[in-house]
Design a protein around this motif. Structure first.
Motif, PDB file in Angstrom:
ATOM      1  N   VAL A   9      52.720  77.613 139.077  1.00 58.75           N
ATOM      2  CA  VAL A   9      52.380  76.444 139.877  1.00 58.75           C
ATOM      3  C   VAL A   9      51.224  75.746 139.169  1.00 58.75           C
ATOM      4  O   VAL A   9      50.272  76.392 138.720  1.00 58.75           O
ATOM      5  CB  VAL A   9      51.981  76.845 141.308  1.00 58.75           C
ATOM      6  CG1 VAL A   9      51.403  75.661 142.073  1.00 58.75           C
ATOM      7  CG2 VAL A   9      53.192  77.397 142.054  1.00 58.75           C
ATOM      8  N   PHE A  10      51.306  74.413 139.070  1.00 57.33           N
ATOM      9  CA  PHE A  10      50.359  73.637 138.271  1.00 57.33           C
ATOM     10  C   PHE A  10      49.486  72.754 139.166  1.00 57.33           C
ATOM     11  O   PHE A  10      49.958  72.190 140.152  1.00 57.33           O
ATOM     12  CB  PHE A  10      51.113  72.755 137.270  1.00 57.33           C
ATOM     13  CG  PHE A  10      51.897  73.544 136.257  1.00 57.33           C
ATOM     14  CD1 PHE A  10      51.327  73.916 135.055  1.00 57.33           C
ATOM     15  CD2 PHE A  10      53.203  73.927 136.527  1.00 57.33           C
ATOM     16  CE1 PHE A  10      52.040  74.657 134.127  1.00 57.33           C
ATOM     17  CE2 PHE A  10      53.930  74.667 135.605  1.00 57.33           C
ATOM     18  CZ  PHE A  10      53.346  75.032 134.395  1.00 57.33           C
ATOM     19  N   LEU A  11      48.239  72.614 138.755  1.00 54.36           N
ATOM     20  CA  LEU A  11      47.289  71.758 139.445  1.00 54.36           C
ATOM     21  C   LEU A  11      46.712  70.744 138.465  1.00 54.36           C
ATOM     22  O   LEU A  11      46.219  71.124 137.399  1.00 54.36           O
ATOM     23  CB  LEU A  11      46.154  72.591 140.046  1.00 54.36           C
ATOM     24  CG  LEU A  11      44.980  71.804 140.642  1.00 54.36           C
ATOM     25  CD1 LEU A  11      45.422  71.000 141.858  1.00 54.36           C
ATOM     26  CD2 LEU A  11      43.836  72.752 140.995  1.00 54.36           C
ATOM     27  N   ILE A  12      46.797  69.464 138.813  1.00 57.22           N
ATOM     28  CA  ILE A  12      46.120  68.418 138.058  1.00 57.22           C
ATOM     29  C   ILE A  12      44.862  68.061 138.841  1.00 57.22           C
ATOM     30  O   ILE A  12      44.929  67.471 139.930  1.00 57.22           O
ATOM     31  CB  ILE A  12      47.015  67.176 137.890  1.00 57.22           C
ATOM     32  CG1 ILE A  12      48.357  67.554 137.262  1.00 57.22           C
ATOM     33  CG2 ILE A  12      46.303  66.130 137.026  1.00 57.22           C
ATOM     34  CD1 ILE A  12      49.356  66.399 137.225  1.00 57.22           C
ATOM     35  N   ASP A  13      43.709  68.427 138.297  1.00 58.15           N
ATOM     36  CA  ASP A  13      42.441  68.189 138.984  1.00 58.15           C
ATOM     37  C   ASP A  13      41.942  66.793 138.634  1.00 58.15           C
ATOM     38  O   ASP A  13      40.897  66.606 138.012  1.00 58.15           O
ATOM     39  CB  ASP A  13      41.419  69.256 138.590  1.00 58.15           C
ATOM     40  CG  ASP A  13      40.146  69.170 139.424  1.00 58.15           C
ATOM     41  OD1 ASP A  13      40.212  68.603 140.528  1.00 58.15           O
ATOM     42  OD2 ASP A  13      39.109  69.673 138.948  1.00 58.15           O
ATOM     43  N   ALA A  14      42.714  65.796 139.049  1.00 61.59           N
ATOM     44  CA  ALA A  14      42.415  64.393 138.775  1.00 61.59           C
ATOM     45  C   ALA A  14      41.519  63.830 139.882  1.00 61.59           C
ATOM     46  O   ALA A  14      41.100  64.550 140.795  1.00 61.59           O
ATOM     47  CB  ALA A  14      43.720  63.607 138.694  1.00 61.59           C
ATOM     48  N   GLU A  15      41.249  62.527 139.796  1.00 65.40           N
ATOM     49  CA  GLU A  15      40.490  61.888 140.876  1.00 65.40           C
ATOM     50  C   GLU A  15      41.193  62.079 142.214  1.00 65.40           C
ATOM     51  O   GLU A  15      40.548  62.262 143.254  1.00 65.40           O
ATOM     52  CB  GLU A  15      40.318  60.398 140.581  1.00 65.40           C
ATOM     53  CG  GLU A  15      39.392  60.096 139.415  1.00 65.40           C
ATOM     54  CD  GLU A  15      39.291  58.604 139.133  1.00 65.40           C
ATOM     55  OE1 GLU A  15      39.734  57.790 139.986  1.00 65.40           O
ATOM     56  OE2 GLU A  15      38.791  58.243 138.060  1.00 65.40           O
ATOM     57  N   ARG A  16      42.533  62.032 142.173  1.00 61.91           N
ATOM     58  CA  ARG A  16      43.346  62.356 143.343  1.00 61.91           C
ATOM     59  C   ARG A  16      44.159  63.595 142.971  1.00 61.91           C
ATOM     60  O   ARG A  16      45.236  63.484 142.383  1.00 61.91           O
ATOM     61  CB  ARG A  16      44.258  61.182 143.711  1.00 61.91           C
ATOM     62  CG  ARG A  16      43.498  59.900 144.023  1.00 61.91           C
ATOM     63  CD  ARG A  16      44.433  58.806 144.511  1.00 61.91           C
ATOM     64  NE  ARG A  16      43.697  57.567 144.754  1.00 61.91           N
ATOM     65  CZ  ARG A  16      43.770  56.486 143.975  1.00 61.91           C
ATOM     66  NH1 ARG A  16      44.571  56.484 142.916  1.00 61.91           N
ATOM     67  NH2 ARG A  16      43.074  55.421 144.257  1.00 61.91           N
ATOM     68  N   PRO A  17      43.682  64.786 143.299  1.00 60.99           N
ATOM     69  CA  PRO A  17      44.314  66.021 142.808  1.00 60.99           C
ATOM     70  C   PRO A  17      45.752  66.175 143.294  1.00 60.99           C
ATOM     71  O   PRO A  17      46.101  65.828 144.429  1.00 60.99           O
ATOM     72  CB  PRO A  17      43.418  67.120 143.382  1.00 60.99           C
ATOM     73  CG  PRO A  17      42.117  66.447 143.662  1.00 60.99           C
ATOM     74  CD  PRO A  17      42.469  65.061 144.080  1.00 60.99           C
TER      75      PRO A  17
END
Length: 302
Positions: free
Chosen positions: A31-39
Motif C-alpha cells: 500500500v502506497f502513501l503520497i505525502d503531498a500537500e493533499r496526502p
C-alpha cells in the motif's frame, strides 16, 4: 523488508509504502502513501491488514488524509477502504466509476470475492460500506490535484473492468495496481494475474501498451512494491500473458476437463518454496480459473 515495515519508494519524493503481510507472505501486499500537500493513499490492502496501513500513516505523520484511491475494487486492493474512511472522516474515496458503487454497497463484491478466491477468504475481513456522498467516480483522463503534484488517471480494464492506474507527474511514478502482473523479487520473475471473472487478454495487453506510452521511471505494484520501468520489462509481461493463456488453452484441448486443467497447473506450480504450498496452489487455481473463464467468453463471442 519485513511485514509492517515502511520504506520510501526509490527515486521519489515523499512517496512511501508498507508491507501489509497479505496472505501471511512477506511483501505480497503493498500500500502506497503520497505525502503531498493533499496526502493520498493508493490502495488499501485487505481489511484484515488495516493496522499495517494505519501504521504507515502514523509513521509518516499523516493526520489528515485527503484521498483514498483504490486502483480497483478487488478486496485485496480496496478491502480496507471503509475502515480508512472511518478513521479519516474528511477523506474522499475515489475509484473507477464501474467499481465505485461496490464500495457503497459491497454485498456483491464480497460474494464475488468469495467465489473467486475460494479458500483464501480465510485471510479476509468483511469490508465496511462507505457513505455514497464520500465516494467519487473516476474515468480515464481525470486528474487529481494533490497540491504539489497531479495524479492522472488511466483506465486499465484487462485485469478487471474497474481498474485504473495513477501517474504521479511529480516523481514520474506509475501506480499500476495489477496491470503489470506481479513482480516476484525472490525469483526475479514477472507473474501473471488473471483472476475470474473478468480477466481479458487483449485488454490486458492494451494496458501494458498504455504503460509503454507513459514510460514512467518507476512502477509501483500492488504486490511486492516498486520496480524500475523499462521497455524490456513491459515486453516481458506481454510475453508472460500470451504464453500463460496459450498454455491453458492447449492443456484444455488435451484434457477436455477444466478441473483436470486446474489440477495440472496447481501440481506444477514453481512457487511452493517461495510462497508456501497452500498460497502457491491457491494462486495457481485462481489464475487458471480466470483464463478458463476468458476462453469461454471469447468462445461465446465467436
Amino acid at each position: 523488508m519485513a511485514i509492517g515495515d515502511v520504506e520510501p519508494v526509490p527515486n521519489s519524493t515523499d512517496v512511501y509504502y508498507v508491507d501489509t503481510g497479505m496472505y501471511e507472505v512477506e511483501q505480497y501486499g503493498s500500500v502506497f502513501l503520497i505525502d503531498a500537500e493533499r496526502p493520498a493513499l493508493i490502495d488499501t490492502g485487505i481489511a484484515a491488514d488495516r493496522e499495517a496501513v494505519f501504521g504507515l500513516l502514523d509513521e509518516v505523520g499523516v493526520d489528515d488524509l485527503e484521498y483514498i484511491l483504490p486502483t480497483h475494487v478487488h478486496l485485496d486492493h480496496a478491502g480496507g477502504a471503509g475502515y480508512l474512511a472511518e478513521r479519516y472522516p474528511d477523506a474522499t474515496v475515489m475509484t473507477h466509476e464501474i467499481g465505485a458503487p461496490h464500495l457503497v454497497d459491497p454485498t456483491r463484491l464480497v460474494e464475488g470475492t468469495k467465489a473467486a478466491v475460494e479458500d483464501q477468504w480465510r485471510f479476509y475481513d468483511e469490508p465496511l460500506p462507505i457513505d455514497e456522498d464520500r465516494v467519487e467516480p473516476l474515468t480515464d483522463g481525470d486528474e487529481i490535484d494533490l497540491g504539489d503534484r497531479t495524479l492522472t488517471v488511466y483506465h486499465a480494464p484487462g485485469h478487471a473492468p474497474h481498474q485504473v492506474m495513477f501517474h504521479d507527474d511529480g516523481d514520474d511514478v506509475l501506480f499500476v495496481g495489477d496491470a503489470m502482473g506481479i513482480w516476484e523479487p525472490k525469483t526475479e520473475t514477472l507473474r501473471q494475474t488473471s483472476p475470474p471473472a473478468q480477466f481479458h487478454l487483449e485488454k490486458a495487453l492494451d494496458d501494458v501498451r498504455t504503460v509503454e506510452d507513459i514510460a514512467p521511471e518507476t512502477l509501483c505494484f500492488g504486490h511486492f512494491g516498486p520496480h524500475p520501468y523499462s521497455e524490456e520489462f513491459a515486453e516481458e509481461y506481454k510475453r508472460v500473458l500470451v504464453e500463460w493463456v496459450e498454455a491453458i488453452r492447449q492443456k484444455r484441448e488435451e484434457l477436455d476437463d477444466d478441473e483436470a486443467v486446474i489440477s495440472h497447473f496447481v501440481e506444477h506450480s514453481r512457487m511452493d518454496e517461495v510462497w508456501g504450498v497452500r498460497k502457491a496452489h491457491d494462486e495457481e487455481r485462481l489464475n487458471t480459473r480466470g483464463v478458463l473463464g476468458y476462453l469461454d467468453y471469447i468462445g461465446d463471442e465467436e
